[in-house]
Enzyme design. Structure first.
Site, short mmCIF file in Angstrom:
data_model
loop_
_atom_site.label_atom_id
_atom_site.label_comp_id
_atom_site.label_asym_id
_atom_site.label_seq_id
_atom_site.Cartn_x
_atom_site.Cartn_y
_atom_site.Cartn_z
N VAL A 193 0.16 -1.35 0.29
CA VAL A 193 -0.38 0.37 0.16
C VAL A 193 0.56 1.06 -0.24
CG1 VAL A 193 -1.87 1.51 1.27
CG2 VAL A 193 -2.02 -1.50 0.77
N ASP A 194 1.91 1.17 1.09
CA ASP A 194 2.77 1.92 0.69
C ASP A 194 3.49 2.45 -0.79
OD1 ASP A 194 3.01 3.68 3.09
OD2 ASP A 194 3.49 2.01 4.26
N ILE A 195 3.67 1.50 -0.68
CA ILE A 195 4.69 1.73 -2.42
C ILE A 195 3.71 1.90 -3.43
CG2 ILE A 195 5.87 0.11 -4.45
CD1 ILE A 195 7.76 0.60 -1.80
#
Length: 400
Positions: free
Chosen positions: A170-172
């Protein structure tokens, strides 16, 4: 440096930390942008402490997303520190931040505060849930948002518990969306001369990349189950164990490939079975088909299958551990590992950029910086501070 890169005339002020924001700014840095990373004096980016493993006292987690940046340590709790940020924002094209909603506005560093000073500024905020909505003030972390965004409900063994993806996906992806949005905003500014505000939410990112699974639900109204390593819309498309106990990934993407696979596997009679003749029917009857394919796959070793499937252009591949990934001849040919000189580690190996330009290649011009490594350089060169002014800022704990 000296190499022409796509964003060599762009200046980025990076107030983000951990993963999504730093991943975004690293991509911009790989494309040549001058990225100034602002960190807390004393501790810096949280990921500096997220080890082991470490290299030269720097956590591998920090190293993976902070190359091509200059680090300055500035205390934003002090007005003099905030003034440094304002002055840098005047000279920046892009500002990236991932503070809680409203935090920088309270400091006089929000978009509405900086826009009058620099109308060309592109200001990108990355938060868990965005700048509006009932969850906007909630903290958001990758793991919990994988759950909230539905990805854990479709990941893992059908009979097991929900499962997260093995990297902070999700961060990436939020960092990727942020980078795309920033590049589009730069293009808009080229035409209009105006910057703008970009609002990126981790929850939005995961909902956006539910892709075909999300579309399946919206079209059918049926909540999808977990398929483990199988595909909801293509069969057979999953790992299979071979004669030597090794698993390989088999991805039969169309009926032509299915017919070729059946001839190879001694399953040609299945191509005439109406339950399995077409992909839609194979999806419906996967429970009956997969054991038959699994039995056939156990008749040859992994190497034998990979060689013969490759010959027939049927998509397949080994399920590699990371040592095999980084020694793979294709990965090496694509130069996906770079070794960079580092002041405390001697050198560090980093995953290189996947973006390959013919005329303006990406590259690694700066090692992941030590905390505050460039504080003096930035204050002196960018803001024109004298040695005496820098010394006074250090004495008052404004900069380090």
């Amino acid at each position: 440096m000296g190499v022409d890169r796509p964003l060599s005339d762009v200046k980025v002020l990076d107030l983000s930390r951990v993963l999504a924001g730093p991943y975004c700014s690293m991509m911009l840095g790989d494309m040549g942008a001058d990225v100034i990373k602002v960190e807390r004096p004393g501790s810096g980016d949280d990921t500096r402490q997220w080890g082991p493993p470490e290299a030269g006292g720097e956590a591998a987690y920090y190293l993976c997303v902070n190359r091509n940046k200059r680090s300055i340590a500035v205390d934003l709790k002090k007005e003099e520190g905030r003034e440094i940020i304002r002055r840098l924002a005047l000279r920046s094209d892009i500002l990236i931040e991932n503070f809680k909603v409203g935090t920088l506005s309270k400091m006089g560093l929000g978009y509405e505060d900086l826009k009058p000073l620099n109308p060309r500024l592109i200001y990108c905020s990355i938060t868990g849930f965005g700048q509006n909505g009932p969850y906007k003030d909630k903290p958001g972390y990758d793991f919990m948002i994988q759950g909230m965004g539905g990805v854990m409900s479709i990941t893992g063994d059908p009979e097991g518990p929900p499962m997260k993806v093995g990297v902070a996906i999700v961060d990436i992806t939020a960092g990727l969306f942020a980078c795309n949005a920033i590049l589009a905003a730069l293009r808009h500014r080229d035409k209009t001369g105006r910057g703008q505000y970009i609002d990126i939410a981790l929850l939005d990112a995961v909902v956006a990349w539910l892709a075909n699974v999300g579309s399946n639900y919206l079209v059918s109204g049926e909540v999808p189950p977990r398929y483990g390593n199988a595909h909801p819309n293509i069969v057979p498309y999953e790992p299979f164990q071979t004669k030597d106990g090794t698993y390989i990934a088999l991805a039969v993407g169309n009926d032509r490939q299915w017919q070729a696979f059946c001839r190879l596997a001694g399953l040609e009679h299945l191509t005439h079975d109406p339950r399995f003749a077409t992909n839609p029917q194979r999806v419906v009857h996967r429970g009956e088909l997969i054991p038959l394919v699994a039995q056939a796959m156990r008749q040859k070793t992994a190497d034998e299958w990979l060689e013969e499937l490759d010959r027939l252009k049927i998509p397949c591949g080994p399920i590699n551990t990371l040592d095999r990934v980084f020694s793979d001849p294709q990965v090496r040919a694509r130069e996906m590992v770079a070794e960079v000189a580092h002041p405390t580690a001697g050198s560090v190996k980093l995953v290189a950029s996947p973006m390959k330009f013919s005329d303006t290649p990406c590259g690694i011009d700066r090692h992941p910086p030590l905390l505050g490594e460039h504080t003096d350089e930035v204050l002196r060169r960018e803001l024109g501070c004298s040695d005496q002014e820098i010394a006074r800022l250090r004495e008052r704990g404004v900069a380090a």
